[in-house]
Write an enzyme that holds these catalytic residues in place. Structure first.
Site, PDB file in Angstrom:
ATOM      1  N   HIS A 110       0.858  -1.457   0.096  1.00 40.99           N
ATOM      2  CA  HIS A 110      -0.253   0.284   0.178  1.00 40.99           C
ATOM      3  C   HIS A 110       1.023   1.215  -0.504  1.00 40.99           C
ATOM      4  O   HIS A 110       0.018   2.403  -0.517  1.00 40.99           O
ATOM      5  CB  HIS A 110      -0.910  -0.091   1.419  1.00 40.99           C
ATOM      6  CG  HIS A 110      -2.051  -1.523   1.577  1.00 40.99           C
ATOM      7  ND1 HIS A 110      -2.425  -1.125   2.475  1.00 40.99           N
ATOM      8  CD2 HIS A 110      -2.341  -2.274   0.156  1.00 40.99           C
ATOM      9  CE1 HIS A 110      -3.118  -2.577   2.156  1.00 40.99           C
ATOM     10  NE2 HIS A 110      -3.199  -2.659   0.651  1.00 40.99           N
ATOM     11  N   HIS A 269      -9.061  -1.937  -5.630  1.00 42.07           N
ATOM     12  CA  HIS A 269      -8.172  -2.149  -4.628  1.00 42.07           C
ATOM     13  C   HIS A 269      -7.306  -3.603  -5.100  1.00 42.07           C
ATOM     14  O   HIS A 269      -5.527  -3.492  -4.406  1.00 42.07           O
ATOM     15  CB  HIS A 269      -8.583  -2.982  -3.121  1.00 42.07           C
ATOM     16  CG  HIS A 269      -7.456  -3.288  -2.126  1.00 42.07           C
ATOM     17  ND1 HIS A 269      -6.560  -2.621  -1.335  1.00 42.07           N
ATOM     18  CD2 HIS A 269      -6.570  -4.183  -1.510  1.00 42.07           C
ATOM     19  CE1 HIS A 269      -6.413  -2.905  -1.063  1.00 42.07           C
ATOM     20  NE2 HIS A 269      -5.179  -3.911  -0.652  1.00 42.07           N
ATOM     21  N   ASP A 273      -2.929  -2.959  -5.420  1.00 41.33           N
ATOM     22  CA  ASP A 273      -1.807  -3.497  -4.595  1.00 41.33           C
ATOM     23  C   ASP A 273      -0.703  -4.474  -6.082  1.00 41.33           C
ATOM     24  O   ASP A 273       0.069  -4.024  -6.128  1.00 41.33           O
ATOM     25  CB  ASP A 273      -2.547  -5.023  -4.875  1.00 41.33           C
ATOM     26  CG  ASP A 273      -2.681  -5.112  -3.260  1.00 41.33           C
ATOM     27  OD1 ASP A 273      -2.436  -4.191  -2.202  1.00 41.33           O
ATOM     28  OD2 ASP A 273      -3.325  -6.119  -2.865  1.00 41.33           O
ATOM     29  N   HIS A 296      -0.335 -10.582  -5.541  1.00 41.02           N
ATOM     30  CA  HIS A 296       1.237 -10.406  -5.755  1.00 41.02           C
ATOM     31  C   HIS A 296       2.064 -11.731  -5.812  1.00 41.02           C
ATOM     32  O   HIS A 296       3.088 -11.109  -6.106  1.00 41.02           O
ATOM     33  CB  HIS A 296       1.020 -10.125  -3.612  1.00 41.02           C
ATOM     34  CG  HIS A 296       0.751  -9.419  -3.137  1.00 41.02           C
ATOM     35  ND1 HIS A 296       0.684  -7.959  -3.616  1.00 41.02           N
ATOM     36  CD2 HIS A 296      -0.671  -8.855  -1.803  1.00 41.02           C
ATOM     37  CE1 HIS A 296      -0.871  -7.239  -2.419  1.00 41.02           C
ATOM     38  NE2 HIS A 296      -0.820  -8.615  -1.645  1.00 41.02           N
TER      39      HIS A 296
END
Length: 342
Positions: A110, A269, A273, A296
């Site tokens: 973030h 969001h 990321d 991720h």
């Protein structure tokens, strides 16, 4: 949050507002100066997974430094924010010191997204715990910190690469890829598909600029399913999680009392990321990121595959004929002139 008065140049008023999709054609050479923050600033908060109270401090850094994390609770051991220092991608991006892998910092995505969104290339990040504070679960408060202190232009040109061919990584029906683009900067297209009615299928596309990052992405929070919370706790994760720093979903219901901040907050969001993960390339990427159900792990695998394939990208040449002009380095020349007049 520290409060301080920032002196900055007035912004031009004759520049037309551009949409989240509009961007400029990429020329043969590319000149963009490096930036850092103007003054130190700090904040504190709870770690999402550790549940520990963590102090965070952001410090200006000279050109060529990159993003450096320091564990002040562990003799100021430094960890460079780089894709090949990523050691874990389970629900967050975790980096470690390559010479001492036990020295880690988690949940950096973030802040990394906020740095990338604001084009902050050089900074020292000090924290006294195993992860960064989650704050409200988005990048909004990190973005506010960066805006409060402002940024200063450095007398150096940021390394930039152009994507020459498609690089793709896959896992079952999920994928992430970087493809060539004729336009300047990074464009992102991301789609998600959750078998939960409150989330479902969403898609969003955006060209990354400081304005678009602030207006479209910075406020979008991390999320989880209520059914997964017990599992996360058994894994030793989400100890600091609450409805104050994450969206919690059960079926077609958003459990947060105030609901969503925007109807497509979930996919936004995920894009936030992705921006944070791609910032670990340490270069300005000119191309298009396309992801479907990526996270991720795939984002990091994509960078590793990209950087290992020297035919997939090239550095953009920079012209130095205008490198010493106020148009290229306005803040530097402004401060220099201000000092002379004083």
């Amino acid at each position: 949050m520290d409060r301080m008065q920032i002196k900055s140049l007035p912004r031009p008023t004759n520049i037309p507002r551009r949409s989240i999709w509009s961007h400029l054609p990429l020329t043969q050479s590319y000149i963009a100066p490096e930036h850092t923050i103007s003054t130190p600033i700090s904040c504190c908060g709870i770690g999402l997974h550790s549940g520990k109270y963590i102090n965070l401090k952001l410090l200006p850094a000279p050109a060529g430094t990159g993003v450096i994390f320091r564990r002040t609770d562990m003799s100021n051991i430094s960890i460079r924010a780089c894709y090949d220092n990523v050691v874990d991608t389970t629900l967050s991006t975790v980096i470690a010191n390559p010479k001492n892998p036990s020295i880690k910092i988690a949940t950096i995505e973030h802040l990394m997204a906020a740095l990338s969104g604001n084009q902050i290339d050089n900074i020292i990040v000090e924290c006294d715990g195993p992860e960064l504070p989650v704050l409200d679960g988005s990048s909004a408060q990190f973005n506010a910190l960066l805006e409060q202190v402002g940024r200063q232009t450095l007398l150096a040109i940021i390394p930039s690469i152009k994507i020459l061919k498609t690089v793709r990584v896959e896992s079952k029906d999920a994928f992430a890829e970087l493809v060539p683009s004729t336009y300047e900067g990074l464009t992102l297209t991301l789609s998600i598909d959750f078998p939960v009615a409150a989330i479902g299928k969403q898609i969003f596309k955006m060209h990354l600029t400081p304005e678009n990052f602030k207006n479209e992405l910075a406020h979008c929070r991390t999320f989880t399913l209520k059914s997964e919370i017990d599992t996360l706790h058994k894994m030793g994760l989400a100890k600091g999680g609450s409805l104050d720093n994450a969206i919690v979903v059960e079926g077609d219901i958003i459990l947060n009392p105030n609901g969503l901040r925007c109807k497509n907050e979930f996919v936004k969001h995920k894009m936030l990321d992705a921006i944070g993960d791609l910032a670990l390339s340490n270069v300005r990427i000119h191309g298009e990121f396309i992801g479907h159900k990526s996270g991720h792990k795939l984002n990091n695998l994509l960078l590793r595959k990209l950087m290992s394939d020297k035919e997939a990208w090239c550095y953009l040449p920079t012209s130095t004929t205008r490198a010493a002009s106020p148009e290229i380095f306005p803040n530097f020349f402004y401060k220099k002139q201000e000092k002379q007049e004083a």
